[in-house]
Write a protein that holds these residues in place. Structure first.
Motif, short mmCIF file in Angstrom:
data_model
loop_
_atom_site.label_atom_id
_atom_site.label_comp_id
_atom_site.label_asym_id
_atom_site.label_seq_id
_atom_site.Cartn_x
_atom_site.Cartn_y
_atom_site.Cartn_z
N PRO A 1 8.54 8.20 12.14
CA PRO A 1 9.64 7.41 11.59
C PRO A 1 9.69 5.97 12.12
O PRO A 1 10.11 5.06 11.40
CB PRO A 1 10.89 8.20 12.02
CG PRO A 1 10.40 9.60 12.16
CD PRO A 1 9.01 9.47 12.71
N SER A 2 9.27 5.75 13.37
CA SER A 2 9.24 4.39 13.90
C SER A 2 8.26 3.53 13.10
O SER A 2 8.57 2.40 12.74
CB SER A 2 8.82 4.41 15.38
OG SER A 2 9.78 5.09 16.17
N LEU A 3 7.09 4.08 12.83
CA LEU A 3 6.12 3.35 12.02
C LEU A 3 6.63 3.17 10.60
O LEU A 3 6.48 2.10 10.00
CB LEU A 3 4.78 4.10 12.01
CG LEU A 3 3.67 3.45 11.16
CD1 LEU A 3 3.29 2.08 11.72
CD2 LEU A 3 2.45 4.37 11.10
N ALA A 4 7.26 4.20 10.04
CA ALA A 4 7.78 4.11 8.67
C ALA A 4 8.79 2.98 8.54
O ALA A 4 8.82 2.26 7.53
CB ALA A 4 8.42 5.44 8.28
N MET B 1 0.84 -1.20 0.00
CA MET B 1 0.00 0.00 0.00
C MET B 1 0.87 1.25 0.00
O MET B 1 2.02 1.23 0.45
CB MET B 1 -0.91 0.01 1.24
CG MET B 1 -2.00 -1.06 1.22
SD MET B 1 -3.17 -0.89 2.60
CE MET B 1 -2.13 -1.33 3.99
N ASP B 2 0.29 2.34 -0.49
CA ASP B 2 0.89 3.67 -0.36
C ASP B 2 0.34 4.30 0.92
O ASP B 2 -0.87 4.52 1.04
CB ASP B 2 0.53 4.55 -1.56
CG ASP B 2 1.30 4.15 -2.81
OD1 ASP B 2 2.54 4.03 -2.72
OD2 ASP B 2 0.66 3.93 -3.85
N ILE B 3 1.23 4.58 1.87
CA ILE B 3 0.80 5.07 3.18
C ILE B 3 1.49 6.39 3.47
O ILE B 3 2.71 6.51 3.35
CB ILE B 3 1.13 4.04 4.28
CG1 ILE B 3 0.43 2.71 3.98
CG2 ILE B 3 0.71 4.57 5.65
CD1 ILE B 3 0.73 1.60 4.98
N LEU B 4 0.69 7.37 3.88
CA LEU B 4 1.20 8.68 4.27
C LEU B 4 1.21 8.79 5.79
O LEU B 4 0.22 8.49 6.45
CB LEU B 4 0.32 9.79 3.68
CG LEU B 4 0.64 11.22 4.14
CD1 LEU B 4 2.02 11.67 3.64
CD2 LEU B 4 -0.44 12.20 3.68
N ILE B 5 2.32 9.23 6.33
CA ILE B 5 2.44 9.50 7.76
C ILE B 5 2.69 10.99 7.94
O ILE B 5 3.60 11.55 7.32
CB ILE B 5 3.60 8.70 8.38
CG1 ILE B 5 3.38 7.20 8.20
CG2 ILE B 5 3.75 9.04 9.87
CD1 ILE B 5 4.58 6.36 8.61
N SER B 6 1.91 11.62 8.78
CA SER B 6 2.13 13.02 9.11
C SER B 6 2.90 13.10 10.41
O SER B 6 2.43 12.64 11.45
CB SER B 6 0.79 13.76 9.25
OG SER B 6 1.00 15.11 9.64
N ASP C 1 14.87 4.48 2.41
CA ASP C 1 13.74 3.65 2.00
C ASP C 1 12.40 4.36 2.07
O ASP C 1 11.40 3.85 1.57
CB ASP C 1 13.66 2.40 2.91
CG ASP C 1 14.97 1.64 2.94
OD1 ASP C 1 15.48 1.32 1.85
OD2 ASP C 1 15.48 1.37 4.04
N VAL C 2 12.38 5.52 2.69
CA VAL C 2 11.14 6.26 2.94
C VAL C 2 11.24 7.64 2.32
O VAL C 2 12.30 8.29 2.39
CB VAL C 2 10.88 6.38 4.46
CG1 VAL C 2 9.71 7.31 4.74
CG2 VAL C 2 10.62 5.00 5.06
N GLU C 3 10.17 8.11 1.70
CA GLU C 3 10.15 9.45 1.15
C GLU C 3 9.81 10.45 2.26
O GLU C 3 8.74 10.40 2.85
CB GLU C 3 9.10 9.56 0.03
CG GLU C 3 8.99 10.97 -0.55
CD GLU C 3 7.81 11.13 -1.49
OE1 GLU C 3 7.67 12.22 -2.07
OE2 GLU C 3 7.02 10.17 -1.61
N THR D 1 5.44 7.54 2.73
CA THR D 1 5.80 8.96 2.65
C THR D 1 5.58 9.58 4.02
O THR D 1 4.54 9.36 4.65
CB THR D 1 4.94 9.70 1.60
OG1 THR D 1 5.12 9.09 0.32
CG2 THR D 1 5.31 11.17 1.53
N VAL D 2 6.55 10.34 4.49
CA VAL D 2 6.43 11.07 5.76
C VAL D 2 6.47 12.56 5.45
O VAL D 2 7.44 13.04 4.85
CB VAL D 2 7.56 10.70 6.74
CG1 VAL D 2 7.43 11.51 8.03
CG2 VAL D 2 7.53 9.21 7.05
#
Length: 401
Positions: free
Chosen positions: A13-16, A1-6, A112-114, A27-28
């Motif tokens: 970042p821990s979840l990412a 999935m594409d997941i956005l974290i705010s 690995d994370v945007e 994406t964060v």
């Protein structure tokens, strides 16, 4: 999935980290223009927090950055030591500077994370198949899920759940760094007057972290204006003795000045549709509520459930597992105000007498460890085998989960 974290503080970042390991595209987005620093210390307590860090592969790297602070000497206005507060009360099992923790998390995920700095979510519109998100500056995008890990004043929470009252604990204050002109080497001093607490911690030979905390009868008007925040602190500390005038002078020009009030977030639900809340955004505990530990534990549980269940069931399982733990942590923090900032001379004297007396009890070391970790360890950490193996930042192979 594409997941956005705010939010690019701790929870995000821990979840990412976990989401990338389980194959998601992450994406964060972070309002701040760059990675947030901050000289103040955060801590992890007990086997649950440390085990999550081990599973993340970060425990050794963070231990290498530990503050190793000693006891806190409680002084009077003349600088005479009246009692000593064991470091375990504040430092837990592993204490690191907030900036060091953030840098470690970012280093472990940046390839690995945007990460999108200097932007924030403006609107969220979800349907059965996804979430449309607009940003203050960037182009609109569509995601499968959105996670609000953006702190006590969460924009995601406001957009999706509407106004949610903050339950203030009545304590306000600021933290900043200044040159270490106190001769403190990994040691700290604490000074109290009724309704105010001042702590000076020498974290390096050159740098000291200053904490100025106080209570107010009425909550101040919320403002992002830093000059207004500085004036509020100065007014609350006006007339205080010891070294407070010098500390206020340093506060007025400190580039890393941070101010906030202590509050809890209590919600009936932490998710709605394809949007979930994590960490302080959904369940801030306040001082003494294991907030940093809750952030990494919550991220582990949320990622583990998303790795094994459809998102609706995963969100429900995440909340079902974590809510009793959050309630325990918030209950402990609800009574922390008078410990952090005693309201009368009598309460200050009672606290000092307690610490002077208890040091003579034979099992004092075990007692303080129990007091410091009993809430943090009140959780059975799930073993999500699907999250795979870990490798710490020193290159050592971790154990299978």
């Amino acid at each position: 999935m594409d997941i956005l974290i705010s939010g690019a503080s701790v929870a995000g970042p821990s979840l990412a980290l976990w989401l990338h390991r389980t194959g998601h595209r992450v994406t964060v987005v972070e309002r701040a223009p760059s990675l947030r620093g901050g000289g103040y210390a955060v801590d992890f307590r007990g086997r649950v927090h440390l085990e999550v860090l081990r599973r993340m592969g970060l425990l050794d790297a963070l231990r290498a950055k530990a503050t190793h602070m000693g006891d806190i000497a409680i002084v009077d206005g003349a600088g005479t030591v009246k009692a000593a507060m064991p470091s375990a009360i504040f430092s837990g099992d592993l204490e690191v500077l907030r900036g060091d923790l953030g840098e470690t998390l970012y280093t472990a995920t940046r390839d690995d994370v945007e990460y999108v700095f200097g932007d924030s979510i403006a609107s969220i519109t979800q349907d059965a198949d996804g979430v449309d998100v607009t940003f203050e500056h960037g182009a609109p995008r569509r995601f499968d899920l959105v996670v609000g890990a953006d702190g006590v004043n969460s924009k995601v929470r406001e957009l999706v759940f509407g106004p949610v009252p903050q339950h203030t604990l009545g304590v306000y204050g600021c933290i900043f760094t200044m040159p270490n002109e106190f001769g403190l080497d990994r040691a700290a001093l604490m000074y109290n007057e009724p309704r105010l607490t001042v702590t000076v911690a020498g974290i390096t030979p050159d740098k000291a972290v200053i904490s100025l905390f106080f209570t107010l009868d009425q909550p101040p008007t919320r403002s992002r204006d830093v000059d207004q925040q500085r004036r509020l602190v100065a007014d609350a500390m006006q007339g205080a003795g010891w070294r407070v005038p010098r500390l206020l002078d340093a506060m007025r020009t400190a580039p890393d000045f941070w101010f906030d009030g202590t509050a809890q977030i209590r919600m009936d639900r932490w998710s709605h549709g394809r949007v979930a809340l994590l960490g302080d955004a959904g369940y801030a505990g306040g001082p003494g509520g294991n907030g940093t530990g809750l952030a990494v534990v919550g991220a582990h549980v949320l990622a583990g459930e998303l790795a094994t269940l459809p998102h609706e069931q995963a969100f429900a399982a995440y909340e079902r597992r974590l809510r009793p733990y959050v309630a325990t942590c918030q209950k402990q923090a609800s009574g922390s105000s008078d410990f952090l900032v005693p309201s009368t001379e009598r309460k200050i004297a009672q606290r000092d007498r307690f610490f002077r007396t208890i040091r003579y009890l034979p099992p004092v070391k075990h007692l303080f460890r129990h007091l410091a970790t009993r809430t943090a360890t009140a959780f059975d950490l799930p073993d999500y085998g699907v999250l795979g193996h870990t490798r710490d930042l020193s290159g050592n192979r971790g154990n299978a989960l």
